[in-house]
Design an enzyme around this catalytic site. Structure first.
Site, PDB file in Angstrom:
ATOM      1  N   GLU A   1       0.847  -1.300  -0.081  1.00  0.00           N
ATOM      2  CA  GLU A   1       0.062   0.016  -0.093  1.00  0.00           C
ATOM      3  C   GLU A   1       0.951   1.175  -0.054  1.00  0.00           C
ATOM      4  OE1 GLU A   1      -3.818   1.915   2.419  1.00  0.00           O
ATOM      5  OE2 GLU A   1      -2.462   0.582   3.403  1.00  0.00           O
TER       6      GLU A   1
ATOM      7  N   GLU B   1     -12.265   2.020   4.556  1.00  0.00           N
ATOM      8  CA  GLU B   1     -11.661   2.697   5.706  1.00  0.00           C
ATOM      9  C   GLU B   1     -11.648   4.033   5.803  1.00  0.00           C
ATOM     10  OE1 GLU B   1      -6.865   1.600   6.834  1.00  0.00           O
ATOM     11  OE2 GLU B   1      -7.318   2.845   5.333  1.00  0.00           O
TER      12      GLU B   1
END
Length: 261
Positions: free
Chosen positions: A146, A244
């Protein structure tokens, strides 16, 4: 196409005890849940809560405070990542997420490693990820790399662009090593969301959604999520969409916006 949805239960349902969030997320229409750390969790209780709720676990972070770009931490990093893959198998999680830099409380970058060149950082990442991808294939648990924004939440983070992450995973060439494309982070770092999706969606293993600025639910900021989801579908992405995000007012209101997507 309607993508399956995953709720990050570290940011959503925080008004509830942790283990109650699984059942509530499923009742609200989420197919999966995800969370951040695993070492502070009772893994047997997590597995039981997910099984009882009938909800899958899409993943959690696999690297904690250790750095993927620090060669001095390579042995410790690999040992912890191996434990994370074992933990994922124990609870039936689909993936673990890794980052370039070690992250502390609140996602703070612990060290930017300004003394190291980009070449050293990239080569160190490549060496460890190549080995880790082989482990992931054996375990059947995907590793998602990520990139993070450096403007607002993670100043000093090395891996900040979709292209860099996707080219690393393409070079290694494992179906069990992919990119976690966080739309919020990438809007802040680079923009041109749909162009990047079209160029690199074949390397995406998971998507994170939050609006920008603010990191709240879609519709509270500047990102045109219908266009983003259409670009993902047209590019052939068939994975999960993970939410998220931090509710602007409360979880109930945020979930209504999420389910309206």
């Amino acid at each position: 196409m309607i993508f399956q949805k995953s709720a990050c239960i570290e940011t959503l349902y925080t008004e509830l005890p942790f283990l109650e969030r699984f059942r509530t997320a499923k009742a609200d229409g989420f197919d999966f849940v995800e969370f951040w750390s695993w070492t502070d969790k009772d893994l047997a209780a997590v597995r039981a809560a997910a099984d009882a709720a009938g909800v899958g676990i899409s993943g959690f972070n696999g690297d904690a405070e250790l750095s993927l770009i620090d060669s001095a931490q390579k042995t410790a990093y690999k040992a912890f990542l191996r434990r994370s893959l074992d933990a994922a198998m124990e609870i039936g999680a689909m993936s673990v997420t890794v980052h370039s830099n070690g992250l502390g409380e609140g996602g703070r970058v612990l060290c930017p490693y300004d003394d190291l060149s980009d070449a050293v950082k990239l080569c160190t990442m490549f060496d460890t990820l190549k080995i880790a991808a082989e482990w992931a294939e054996t375990c059947g648990v995907r590793i998602n790399l990520e990139p993070l924004n450096v403007t607002t939440d993670h100043p000093g983070n090395f891996l900040r662009h979709t292209r860099t992450a996707a080219e690393l995973t393409r070079l290694i060439g494992s179906p069990y090593l992919k990119v976690l494309y966080d739309v919020y982070h990438m809007q802040l770092n680079e923009g041109s969301l749909c162009d990047h999706i079209r160029a690199y969606a074949d390397q995406f293993g998971h998507i994170h959604v939050a609006d920008a600025p603010g990191r709240h639910e879609p519709g509270t900021g500047e990102i045109r999520y219908p266009a983003v989801f259409a670009a993902l579908e047209q590019a052939g992405y068939r994975g999960l969409i993970g939410y998220e995000l931090f509710p602007k007012t409360d979880t109930k209101t945020a979930v209504r916006a999420i389910m309206a997507d």
